[in-house]
Design a protein around this motif. Structure first.
Motif, PDB file in Angstrom:
ATOM      1  N   LEU A   1      74.814  49.227   4.520  1.00  0.00           N
ATOM      2  CA  LEU A   1      73.957  49.265   5.713  1.00  0.00           C
ATOM      3  C   LEU A   1      73.528  50.680   6.085  1.00  0.00           C
ATOM      4  O   LEU A   1      72.789  50.850   7.056  1.00  0.00           O
ATOM      5  N   ARG A   2      73.940  51.665   5.317  1.00  0.00           N
ATOM      6  CA  ARG A   2      73.513  53.040   5.576  1.00  0.00           C
ATOM      7  C   ARG A   2      72.071  53.188   5.114  1.00  0.00           C
ATOM      8  O   ARG A   2      71.747  52.974   3.945  1.00  0.00           O
ATOM      9  N   GLU A   3      71.187  53.579   6.033  1.00  0.00           N
ATOM     10  CA  GLU A   3      69.749  53.536   5.754  1.00  0.00           C
ATOM     11  C   GLU A   3      69.256  54.753   4.990  1.00  0.00           C
ATOM     12  O   GLU A   3      68.570  54.612   3.968  1.00  0.00           O
ATOM     13  N   HIS A   4      69.582  55.944   5.468  1.00  0.00           N
ATOM     14  CA  HIS A   4      68.984  57.150   4.899  1.00  0.00           C
ATOM     15  C   HIS A   4      69.440  57.398   3.465  1.00  0.00           C
ATOM     16  O   HIS A   4      68.641  57.784   2.607  1.00  0.00           O
ATOM     17  N   TRP A   5      70.729  57.163   3.210  1.00  0.00           N
ATOM     18  CA  TRP A   5      71.252  57.347   1.863  1.00  0.00           C
ATOM     19  C   TRP A   5      71.981  56.065   1.453  1.00  0.00           C
ATOM     20  O   TRP A   5      73.187  55.945   1.634  1.00  0.00           O
ATOM     21  N   PRO A   6      71.274  55.097   0.900  1.00  0.00           N
ATOM     22  CA  PRO A   6      71.929  53.853   0.470  1.00  0.00           C
ATOM     23  C   PRO A   6      72.888  54.106  -0.687  1.00  0.00           C
ATOM     24  O   PRO A   6      72.855  55.167  -1.314  1.00  0.00           O
ATOM     25  N   PRO A   7      73.749  53.150  -0.988  1.00  0.00           N
ATOM     26  CA  PRO A   7      74.743  53.351  -2.058  1.00  0.00           C
ATOM     27  C   PRO A   7      74.092  53.628  -3.416  1.00  0.00           C
ATOM     28  O   PRO A   7      73.019  53.105  -3.729  1.00  0.00           O
ATOM     29  N   THR A   8      74.753  54.434  -4.195  1.00  0.00           N
ATOM     30  CA  THR A   8      74.300  54.701  -5.559  1.00  0.00           C
ATOM     31  C   THR A   8      74.563  53.465  -6.414  1.00  0.00           C
ATOM     32  O   THR A   8      75.676  52.913  -6.377  1.00  0.00           O
ATOM     33  N   PRO A   9      73.603  52.985  -7.167  1.00  0.00           N
ATOM     34  CA  PRO A   9      73.831  51.807  -8.019  1.00  0.00           C
ATOM     35  C   PRO A   9      74.980  52.054  -8.997  1.00  0.00           C
ATOM     36  O   PRO A   9      75.077  53.134  -9.588  1.00  0.00           O
ATOM     37  N   PRO A  10      75.886  51.092  -9.160  1.00  0.00           N
ATOM     38  CA  PRO A  10      77.016  51.285 -10.091  1.00  0.00           C
ATOM     39  C   PRO A  10      76.529  51.310 -11.543  1.00  0.00           C
ATOM     40  O   PRO A  10      75.414  50.874 -11.841  1.00  0.00           O
ATOM     41  N   PRO A  11      77.337  51.847 -12.421  1.00  0.00           N
ATOM     42  CA  PRO A  11      76.948  51.870 -13.842  1.00  0.00           C
ATOM     43  C   PRO A  11      76.719  50.462 -14.382  1.00  0.00           C
ATOM     44  O   PRO A  11      77.178  49.463 -13.818  1.00  0.00           O
ATOM     45  N   LYS A  12      75.997  50.413 -15.469  1.00  0.00           N
ATOM     46  CA  LYS A  12      75.679  49.128 -16.080  1.00  0.00           C
ATOM     47  C   LYS A  12      76.945  48.408 -16.493  1.00  0.00           C
ATOM     48  O   LYS A  12      77.845  48.995 -17.115  1.00  0.00           O
TER      49      LYS A  12
END
Length: 660
Positions: A358-369
């Protein structure tokens, strides 16, 4: 025959004036007869069509009206409507929860926010940020109607900088702002939030103790941070908002508020030199467990119908027994309510601790494949562990641990300062068993770096018995539910206005270009006379005919002239004559051949010797025909006129919306 009264005045010469109702009726009747009916006849008699009625200018006005109403009314109502308690609460049907809203970091825009912003941009920013918060807050009161509203600090942006009577601002550029300016800012805050607290009503909801607003928790923009705090600045804040260290029992939950910005001076160099800053909060934490217990006792007595406070005994005590004397205390043991910590500065966490989706300015980094779980360490999504002039993003590690130990049995913590949403579970500090779940609340202001401001809604339901023990069969069931209520994206609204403005100018420019090139016509009547006139030759013939014909012919012509569609135009030259009338200027004798009153023949003096008369001329000065603009001049004229015709009603509608 007219009679006369005793004063020699004709009877009936004076009468009472018409009533306002009768005058309004006459005005309405005249409007219908002379405006509405002729307009309807003209439409019925003309080639009316939707194509003529829906001109580009009218269409643009309608589009602007709809867009402005959406941007100034509908979007605010819709955002708050989506947050209704019933849409996300998950209690039993018989539950009557206590409903609370956290508001964080209003940070009223002031000279400290954008010091280099020129006028009028700075003034417009202040007006629109205040208007935004006033609308959203008022709408929350009307639609959500919370039992309690708690502010999590940073009520002002430059509150720490405004000088007091005994101190001056650390920065030279703000030393001209003093107590008088701070008081105006306080009144401004009150007009936005205190003044609209009762927009939805003031009645207590069924089963609740009463409505309450708590705004005493200070932020670093209100006081400063750590050793940078000036005692007089803090005293001024506490004099108007209350002490930052306090305990409140709401909905069978205990809320402990701490002045974390002052306490943080304990974690800086040489803390003993500024002991007056951090010692009040440290002393409060040392006594908070006993205060929690006393307030729980009082709340349980209130719920049972007893007087919340114990009565003092009036007795004589010997001086030797004074050291042993004690105030009356609650003797029975009671269970504690779930404890919640309120702090402006977030609790300490390790670098890179993620804040969630729910953090808007810096959303979570996508996890590795190939990995589905979110990253355990995400510097992009986390609150940075650092500090600077008059701020620190998180509290010191040792201070956080000390707070958790002294308060005891912490389950939840709510903080502000960061302006964006962050949710973390702290498992390395003493807690109620499953860690401290901390939520950093979004700012309510659209000028604090987030496109979608928000507030945090909290619903609490914890039924207990006479000793404070929960009545729920599942002791592990949560007693508190939260919901992030997102507010409108004001920048997106402004972008939509700017886009529509650009399309409006382009559309009107294309229209002006087509008119200039002759591809379409214009309905402009700028060069047309206000009233229709007859042709010059026809008027000359009519005048000659009227002068030489007999009485019957003259009367006939007068009747015919009345029925014409055009109007006669007379000027000064038409009455010029070189000799006096043959019959003089006296009134005609009663034996005159006129069969109608003389007013019917004004300006006619009988037949005269045409040889002695000056030649008739229709006008003494030739009329100057206004030249019609072409080319670039016509383009600019059409564009200017259409922009004016669209802009006037649109701006009037916009100013009405923002003022009401």
């Amino acid at each position: 025959m007219t009679g006369y009264d005793d004063y020699g005045m004709p009877v009936g010469a004076y009468a009472e004036p018409e009533s306002l109702t009768h005058q309004a009726y006459r005005v309405a009747r005249a409007f219908v007869i002379y405006r509405a009916i002729p307009a309807a006849q003209q439409i019925r008699g003309s080639n009316w069509s939707w194509r003529k009625s829906l001109s580009l200018v009218k269409v643009l006005i309608v589009v602007w009206f709809i867009t402005l109403y959406w941007g100034e009314r509908s979007v605010f109502k819709g955002s708050v409507d989506h947050c209704r308690w019933e849409q996300w609460e998950k209690w039993d049907a018989s539950a009557n929860p206590h409903r609370l809203i956290f508001v964080a970091d209003p940070q009223l825009v002031d000279p400290h926010t954008y010091p280099g912003r020129p006028w009028p941009l700075d003034t417009l920013t202040v007006k629109h940020t205040d208007l935004y918060m006033r609308r959203t807050y008022s709408r929350m009161q009307k639609i959500l109607y919370p039992d309690t509203v708690i502010f999590l600090g940073d009520l002002f942006d430059g509150g720490r900088e405004w000088s007091t009577r005994t101190t001056t601002s650390p920065e030279a550029q703000y030393r001209k702002y003093g107590d008088s300016f701070w008081l105006r800012e306080y009144a401004r805050f009150g007009n936005i939030f205190f003044g609209h607290w009762g927009d939805g009503g003031l009645l207590t909801r069924r089963g609740q103790e009463g409505r309450k607003i708590i705004s005493s928790l200070p932020g670093n923009h209100d006081l400063g941070f750590g050793k940078g705090i000036q005692s007089s600045v803090r005293k001024r804040f506490e004099a108007y908002f209350g002490h930052g260290n306090r305990v409140d029992v709401l909905g069978n939950h205990t809320f402990v508020s701490i002045d974390s910005v002052s306490l943080s001076a304990l974690g800086q160099e040489n803390p003993e030199s500024v002991k007056e800053l951090w010692s009040p909060t440290a002393e409060f934490l040392g006594q908070v467990k006993g205060q929690k217990q006393r307030l729980v006792h009082k709340e349980l007595r209130r719920q049972q119908g007893f007087k919340p406070d114990l009565l003092y005994f009036h007795d004589i005590v010997e001086s030797s027994e004074l050291p042993k004397a004690q105030l009356p205390q609650f003797r029975e043991s009671v269970a504690e309510f779930p404890t919640i910590l309120l702090t402006h500065v977030p609790l300490y966490r390790e670098e890179g601790t993620p804040c969630g989706p729910l953090r808007e300015h810096w959303p979570p980094t996508p996890p590795p494949k190939g990995q589905t779980e979110p990253l355990e360490k995400d510097d992009r999504n986390a609150i940075a562990v650092r500090g600077g002039y008059q701020y620190q993003n998180v509290m010191h590690r040792d201070i956080t641990k000390d707070i958790a130990e002294k308060i005891g049995d912490l389950q939840y913590a709510f903080s502000g300062d960061d302006h964006d949403y962050c949710e973390v579970v702290h498992r390395s500090y003493p807690s109620a068993g499953s860690g401290i779940r901390e939520i950093t609340v979004k700012s309510i202001s659209w000028a604090m770096g987030v496109r979608k401001p928000g507030v945090l809604m909290v619903s609490m339901w914890n039924p207990v018995d006479n000793t404070g023990k929960p009545l729920a069969t599942d002791a592990s069931a949560p007693t508190l539910q939260t919901h992030l209520c997102l507010l409108p994206d004001q920048l997106a609204i402004f972008i939509r206005y700017a886009t529509l403005f650009g399309l409006t100018i382009i559309s009107l420019a294309i229209r002006a270009g087509l008119i200039t090139s002759g591809r379409i016509g214009t309905n402009s009547t700028a060069h047309s006379p206000i009233l229709p006139t007859a042709e010059h030759e026809k008027e000359k013939a009519e005048l000659s005919h009227q002068a030489n014909d007999s009485l019957d012919a003259t009367s006939s012509n007068s009747s015919t002239s009345t029925e014409r569609a055009h109007l006669q135009v007379r000027n000064a030259g038409a009455r010029t004559r070189s000799v006096s009338p043959s019959a003089g200027y006296a009134l005609p004798t009663p034996q005159s051949n006129y069969a109608y009153p003389l007013i019917q023949h004004a300006g006619y003096y009988g037949a005269a010797d045409e040889s002695k008369m000056e030649p008739k001329s229709w006008s003494t000065k030739p009329m100057k025909k206004k030249t019609k603009k072409t080319g670039c001049g016509l383009f600019i004229q059409e564009l200017r006129n259409t922009v004016f015709f669209v802009g006037v009603p649109v701006f009037a509608w916009y100013f009405w919306l923002i003022r009401n």
